[in-house]
Design a protein around this motif. Structure first.
Motif, PDB file in Angstrom:
ATOM      1  N   PRO A 301      26.503  32.265  82.273  1.00 42.35           N
ATOM      2  CA  PRO A 301      27.006  32.058  81.111  1.00 42.35           C
ATOM      3  C   PRO A 301      28.406  31.644  80.783  1.00 42.35           C
ATOM      4  CG  PRO A 301      24.542  32.950  80.834  1.00 42.35           C
ATOM      5  CD  PRO A 301      25.717  33.732  81.799  1.00 42.35           C
ATOM      6  N   GLN A 302      28.971  33.107  81.955  1.00 36.56           N
ATOM      7  CA  GLN A 302      30.107  33.609  81.155  1.00 36.56           C
ATOM      8  C   GLN A 302      31.222  33.069  82.006  1.00 36.56           C
ATOM      9  OE1 GLN A 302      31.213  34.609  78.127  1.00 36.56           O
ATOM     10  NE2 GLN A 302      29.326  34.377  77.827  1.00 36.56           N
ATOM     11  N   MET A 303      30.959  32.238  83.567  1.00 37.56           N
ATOM     12  CA  MET A 303      31.456  31.642  84.261  1.00 37.56           C
ATOM     13  C   MET A 303      32.737  30.701  83.920  1.00 37.56           C
ATOM     14  SD  MET A 303      30.149  30.255  88.248  1.00 37.56           S
ATOM     15  CE  MET A 303      28.984  31.701  88.820  1.00 37.56           C
ATOM     16  N   PRO A 304      33.264  30.669  83.763  1.00 42.33           N
ATOM     17  CA  PRO A 304      34.196  29.496  83.303  1.00 42.33           C
ATOM     18  C   PRO A 304      34.845  28.128  84.059  1.00 42.33           C
ATOM     19  CG  PRO A 304      35.725  31.185  84.833  1.00 42.33           C
ATOM     20  CD  PRO A 304      34.501  31.994  85.121  1.00 42.33           C
ATOM     21  N   GLY A 305      35.204  27.435  83.893  1.00 45.17           N
ATOM     22  CA  GLY A 305      35.439  25.838  85.044  1.00 45.17           C
ATOM     23  C   GLY A 305      34.043  25.302  84.802  1.00 45.17           C
ATOM     24  N   ILE A 306      33.310  25.675  84.988  1.00 47.48           N
ATOM     25  CA  ILE A 306      31.688  25.066  85.355  1.00 47.48           C
ATOM     26  C   ILE A 306      31.107  24.115  84.207  1.00 47.48           C
ATOM     27  CG2 ILE A 306      29.608  25.463  86.329  1.00 47.48           C
ATOM     28  CD1 ILE A 306      30.945  26.914  87.848  1.00 47.48           C
ATOM     29  N   ARG A 307      31.325  24.035  83.621  1.00 47.46           N
ATOM     30  CA  ARG A 307      30.820  23.215  82.236  1.00 47.46           C
ATOM     31  C   ARG A 307      32.038  21.834  82.694  1.00 47.46           C
ATOM     32  NH1 ARG A 307      30.027  28.525  80.366  1.00 47.46           N
ATOM     33  NH2 ARG A 307      28.066  28.754  79.289  1.00 47.46           N
ATOM     34  N   GLY A 311      29.681  18.487  83.297  1.00 50.69           N
ATOM     35  CA  GLY A 311      29.903  17.454  82.247  1.00 50.69           C
ATOM     36  C   GLY A 311      30.514  15.897  83.848  1.00 50.69           C
ATOM     37  N   ASP A 312      30.739  16.286  84.926  1.00 49.88           N
ATOM     38  CA  ASP A 312      31.313  15.412  85.652  1.00 49.88           C
ATOM     39  C   ASP A 312      30.001  14.479  86.065  1.00 49.88           C
ATOM     40  OD1 ASP A 312      34.286  15.277  85.066  1.00 49.88           O
ATOM     41  OD2 ASP A 312      34.666  17.036  86.285  1.00 49.88           O
ATOM     42  N   ALA A 313      29.105  15.721  86.487  1.00 48.65           N
ATOM     43  CA  ALA A 313      28.490  15.375  87.132  1.00 48.65           C
ATOM     44  C   ALA A 313      27.097  14.529  85.738  1.00 48.65           C
ATOM     45  CB  ALA A 313      27.136  16.841  87.790  1.00 48.65           C
ATOM     46  N   ARG A 314      27.176  15.404  84.892  1.00 50.61           N
ATOM     47  CA  ARG A 314      25.825  14.133  84.060  1.00 50.61           C
ATOM     48  C   ARG A 314      26.673  12.860  84.163  1.00 50.61           C
ATOM     49  NH1 ARG A 314      24.491  18.970  79.644  1.00 50.61           N
ATOM     50  NH2 ARG A 314      22.729  20.142  80.983  1.00 50.61           N
ATOM     51  N   MET A 315      28.058  13.393  83.706  1.00 47.24           N
ATOM     52  CA  MET A 315      28.795  11.766  83.339  1.00 47.24           C
ATOM     53  C   MET A 315      28.212  10.377  84.437  1.00 47.24           C
ATOM     54  SD  MET A 315      32.513  10.701  82.679  1.00 47.24           S
ATOM     55  CE  MET A 315      32.917   9.110  81.627  1.00 47.24           C
ATOM     56  N   GLU A 322      24.424  14.288  77.161  1.00 47.53           N
ATOM     57  CA  GLU A 322      23.965  15.647  78.062  1.00 47.53           C
ATOM     58  C   GLU A 322      26.129  15.737  78.894  1.00 47.53           C
ATOM     59  OE1 GLU A 322      21.831  13.013  78.785  1.00 47.53           O
ATOM     60  OE2 GLU A 322      20.042  14.075  78.765  1.00 47.53           O
ATOM     61  N   ALA A 323      26.169  14.173  79.233  1.00 47.86           N
ATOM     62  CA  ALA A 323      27.597  14.562  79.797  1.00 47.86           C
ATOM     63  C   ALA A 323      28.637  15.235  78.549  1.00 47.86           C
ATOM     64  CB  ALA A 323      27.984  13.630  80.398  1.00 47.86           C
ATOM     65  N   ILE A 324      28.448  14.582  77.051  1.00 49.43           N
ATOM     66  CA  ILE A 324      29.631  14.804  75.801  1.00 49.43           C
ATOM     67  C   ILE A 324      29.168  15.987  75.768  1.00 49.43           C
ATOM     68  CG2 ILE A 324      29.465  14.209  73.461  1.00 49.43           C
ATOM     69  CD1 ILE A 324      28.966  11.384  74.121  1.00 49.43           C
ATOM     70  N   ALA A 325      27.562  17.221  75.862  1.00 47.54           N
ATOM     71  CA  ALA A 325      28.068  18.335  74.958  1.00 47.54           C
ATOM     72  C   ALA A 325      28.336  19.382  75.806  1.00 47.54           C
ATOM     73  CB  ALA A 325      25.859  18.459  75.553  1.00 47.54           C
ATOM     74  N   ALA A 326      28.893  19.034  77.563  1.00 48.30           N
ATOM     75  CA  ALA A 326      28.511  19.869  77.928  1.00 48.30           C
ATOM     76  C   ALA A 326      30.420  20.324  77.650  1.00 48.30           C
ATOM     77  CB  ALA A 326      28.714  19.515  79.343  1.00 48.30           C
ATOM     78  N   PHE A 327      31.219  18.946  78.241  1.00 48.15           N
ATOM     79  CA  PHE A 327      32.645  18.672  78.206  1.00 48.15           C
ATOM     80  C   PHE A 327      32.963  19.322  76.323  1.00 48.15           C
ATOM     81  CE2 PHE A 327      32.518  15.087  80.560  1.00 48.15           C
ATOM     82  CZ  PHE A 327      33.602  15.158  81.397  1.00 48.15           C
ATOM     83  N   GLU A 328      32.031  19.116  75.504  1.00 46.78           N
ATOM     84  CA  GLU A 328      32.191  19.130  74.355  1.00 46.78           C
ATOM     85  C   GLU A 328      31.979  21.238  74.317  1.00 46.78           C
ATOM     86  OE1 GLU A 328      30.055  17.621  71.293  1.00 46.78           O
ATOM     87  OE2 GLU A 328      31.240  15.924  71.142  1.00 46.78           O
ATOM     88  N   ASP A 329      31.251  21.803  75.296  1.00 47.17           N
ATOM     89  CA  ASP A 329      30.956  23.246  75.220  1.00 47.17           C
ATOM     90  C   ASP A 329      32.424  24.129  76.155  1.00 47.17           C
ATOM     91  OD1 ASP A 329      29.736  25.878  74.790  1.00 47.17           O
ATOM     92  OD2 ASP A 329      29.010  25.512  76.564  1.00 47.17           O
ATOM     93  N   ALA A 330      32.490  22.807  76.794  1.00 50.13           N
ATOM     94  CA  ALA A 330      33.655  23.178  77.251  1.00 50.13           C
ATOM     95  C   ALA A 330      35.262  23.321  77.114  1.00 50.13           C
ATOM     96  CB  ALA A 330      34.129  22.255  79.086  1.00 50.13           C
ATOM     97  N   MET A 331      35.691  22.453  75.715  1.00 50.13           N
ATOM     98  CA  MET A 331      36.083  22.350  74.412  1.00 50.13           C
ATOM     99  C   MET A 331      36.678  23.654  73.655  1.00 50.13           C
ATOM    100  SD  MET A 331      38.412  20.141  75.781  1.00 50.13           S
ATOM    101  CE  MET A 331      39.879  19.619  74.187  1.00 50.13           C
ATOM    102  N   GLN A 332      35.038  23.887  73.441  1.00 47.17           N
ATOM    103  CA  GLN A 332      35.242  25.165  72.504  1.00 47.17           C
ATOM    104  C   GLN A 332      35.176  26.225  73.078  1.00 47.17           C
ATOM    105  OE1 GLN A 332      31.151  24.637  70.650  1.00 47.17           O
ATOM    106  NE2 GLN A 332      31.831  22.752  69.511  1.00 47.17           N
TER     107      GLN A 332
END
Length: 621
Positions: A301-307, A311-315, A322-332
């Motif tokens: 879960p700590q692997m950087p840059g994957i979220r 998000g790109d793949a889900r979008m 689901e893409a919004i959730a992944a991008f927001e997780d990346a921003m947080q």
């Protein structure tokens, strides 16, 4: 002055009436071709053959070579599954008469069927603007849904709802629309209604599984996924989603089976998952790519840059929430960038949450002032909301930072017009044209502005450019004819009207206009021919009959003039000219003069009193 000389003088002065009144060509009464349009209303490829045949006979009598006839030809070809020929027939109908909603609609549906999605959407949009049709509204809703324009999709689906209340696909489309807007309650209602109509509908089960998962009703979500898989056991995405749910519920062994069925190697290392994800993305298998990114994050879960990649793949796969959730997780997690903010802006814009979209686009610009895409979307939202000055500022900044783009100048010009900065708008349109000489809309708009400020010479240049690019633009041709007539440039006017008659041979108005200019220029034989063509196409064309009568009168063909005027008066009893000319003809056979009876006045009237007094005086004498 002799009688015929008077008539000739009147005839020669007539065109100047057209000039002084803006050279309009309106007509009264319903044309046979308009009646034919009513006959074809509602006729489609599913209409019984006998009804189609009956409509064809009626249309052949009314308007044999008109748009309605071409439309019915297209319907027959569509019923025979000759799709390309049907498309050609519908195009031919619309070339003759763009106001046929069913021709636009049927053409749009066929274009979608042949994979021409963009052109098909334009035709469907034209159809629903002209006519309320559940079928076209539903098709347009599906297009909006594919474009992630959820609010517009729902509006279209609702238009089709009353007539399509038993349509499973419609309820599924509405369910997906509400999911896109994050309204799980409404989405659940729509998918449930779809299942009521078809208990084995896979799309509805998958939709309800997504609703239940978001509401954390995992057991119900699992049940719906299993029902969906009973219908399509090889659906890897459904197996993967089921595996994720089972893992959340702690049923590891069952989850492993589902991941195996999905083709996800759970024993692979995170780098292996990333490698597989990159391969799937490159081949367009975005759902499988997302599954691999998910698997990598489950392991680390700590692997950087994957979220952000997730998000790109889900979008790309169309899973916006689901893409919004992944991008927001990346921003947080501080892993985001201006690109992440920009994509969050796009997703929120699709969802209809413009406030959040503006916030995200502004954040993207703050992180990277050179993010032109974010600035462009921000400008469009400001323009949509009526914040004209803010939109103007953004477009000017876009031009300053990213070079000269004809589209940016065009949009800037439109906004400057709203601010009544007509000089600035004119300059911006001209800049757009300098960058793209074939920008037809810019030519059209700047010509309108030049006409507004009484500069016909400049307007003419741009109107001619529009006709070069689009010769069948009748509105632009009419504007150009008006300019030329006011300047008494009759040779050029004639040429323009001759071109129009060749381009639209089935339009009686084209022949009428050409006949009028021929008549003014004393090309009598040519004028008679064009008036006759107009009358052949529209037997009750009052103004063409009137013009024909005046020509016959000028040529001293009095009986033919009388007949033409009588037909004109029958076609339009309110037309004054035929009556006055017939009265002129009747001078050769004057009607008997009837003496008017003396008007009786009441006893109290002064005139009556004077008469009474005179009578008494006579009696005294």
């Amino acid at each position: 002055m002799k009688r015929h000389s008077m008539h000739r003088l009147f005839f020669l002065l007539l065109p100047f009436v057209f000039v002084s009144s803006g050279f309009t060509w309106s007509s009264k009464g319903e044309e046979p071709c308009d009646t034919a349009k009513k006959v074809i209303d509602g006729i489609s490829d599913v209409t019984p053959a006998a009804d189609r045949s009956s409509a064809q006979k009626k249309v052949a009598k009314l308007c044999k070579e008109g748009a309605a006839a071409d439309y019915l030809k297209g319907v027959d070809l569509e019923a025979a599954r000759e799709v390309e020929d049907a498309i050609s027939a519908y195009r031919s109908a619309l070339k003759k008469d763009p106001s046929l909603p069913d021709a636009h609609g049927r053409l749009g549906l066929l274009l979608l069927q042949t994979g021409k999605r963009e052109e098909g959407s334009v035709e469907l949009f034209r159809a629903v603007r002209q006519k309320k049709s559940p079928l076209y509204a539903k098709a347009l809703g599906g297009l909006f849904l594919k474009g992630k324009l959820y609010s517009l999709a729902l509006e279209s689906f609702k238009e089709g709802m009353p007539a399509l209340k038993e349509d499973v696909a419609l309820f599924n489309g509405m369910g997906r629309g509400y999911l896109g807007l994050a309204d799980t309650a409404k989405a659940g209602e729509m998918f449930s209604e779809a299942l009521r109509l078809d208990a084995a509908n896979e799309v509805a089960h998958l939709g309800l599984a997504q609703v239940c998962e978001q509401e954390k009703k995992y057991k119900e979500a699992v049940s719906h996924l299993r029902s969906a898989l009973a219908m399509t056991p090889d659906n890897r995405e459904s197996h993967y989603r089921l595996g994720q749910l089972l893992e959340k519920m702690g049923e590891t062994a069952e989850a492993e089976k589902e991941f195996g069925a999905a083709g996800v190697a759970r024993n692979a290392s995170p780098p292996d998952h990333l490698d597989l994800a990159a391969r799937y993305s490159a081949s367009g298998a975005y759902d499988r790519a997302a599954a691999e990114y998910d698997a990598a994050l489950l392991q680390n879960p700590q692997m950087p840059g994957i979220r952000e990649k997730l998000g790109d793949a889900r979008m790309a796969a169309g899973h916006d929430l689901e893409a919004i959730a992944a991008f927001e997780d990346a921003m947080q997690r501080k892993e985001g960038s201006d690109r992440t903010c920009y994509k969050l802006g796009i997703l929120n814009e699709r969802k209809g949450d413009l406030d959040e979209a503006v916030t995200r686009f502004e954040e993207a610009i703050r992180l990277n002032n050179g993010n032109g895409d974010a600035r462009r979307h921000l400008a469009e939202i400001h323009g949509l909301r009526g914040n004209v000055q803010e939109a103007i500022d953004e477009y000017r900044e876009l031009i300053r930072r990213h070079g000269e783009n004809p589209l940016n100048y065009f949009k800037l010009a439109r906004l400057l017009e709203k601010k009544r900065d007509y000089k600035g708008a004119t300059d911006a349109y001209l800049k757009a044209i300098a960058l793209d000489a074939d920008n037809i809309e810019a030519h059209r708009e700047v010509a309108r502005l030049y006409l507004r400020k009484k500069d016909p010479a400049e307007a003419e240049k741009h109107l001619r450019e529009v006709l070069r690019l689009k010769p069948d633009d009748s509105a632009v041709r009419a504007s150009l004819v008006s300019i030329l007539l006011k300047q008494r440039r009759f040779d050029e006017t004639t040429l323009l009207l001759e071109e129009e008659a060749k381009l639209t041979p089935a339009n009686p108005e084209s022949h009428y206009r050409l006949a009028t200019i021929y008549a003014y220029r004393q090309k009598d034989d040519a004028a008679v021919g064009e008036f006759k063509k107009a009358v052949e196409l529209k037997p009750d064309h009052a103004r063409a009959l009137n013009g024909l009568g005046k020509l016959y009168l000028k040529l001293d063909r009095q009986q033919e003039a009388r007949d033409a005027f009588a037909a004109a008066r029958k076609a339009d009893p309110n037309l004054i000219m035929p009556v006055s000319f017939e009265r002129g003809l009747d001078r050769d056979n004057p009607r008997p003069v009837v003496k008017k009876k003396a008007k009786k006045h009441p006893k109290s009237h002064p005139q009556a009193k004077r008469k009474k007094s005179a009578k008494k005086k006579r009696e005294r004498r």
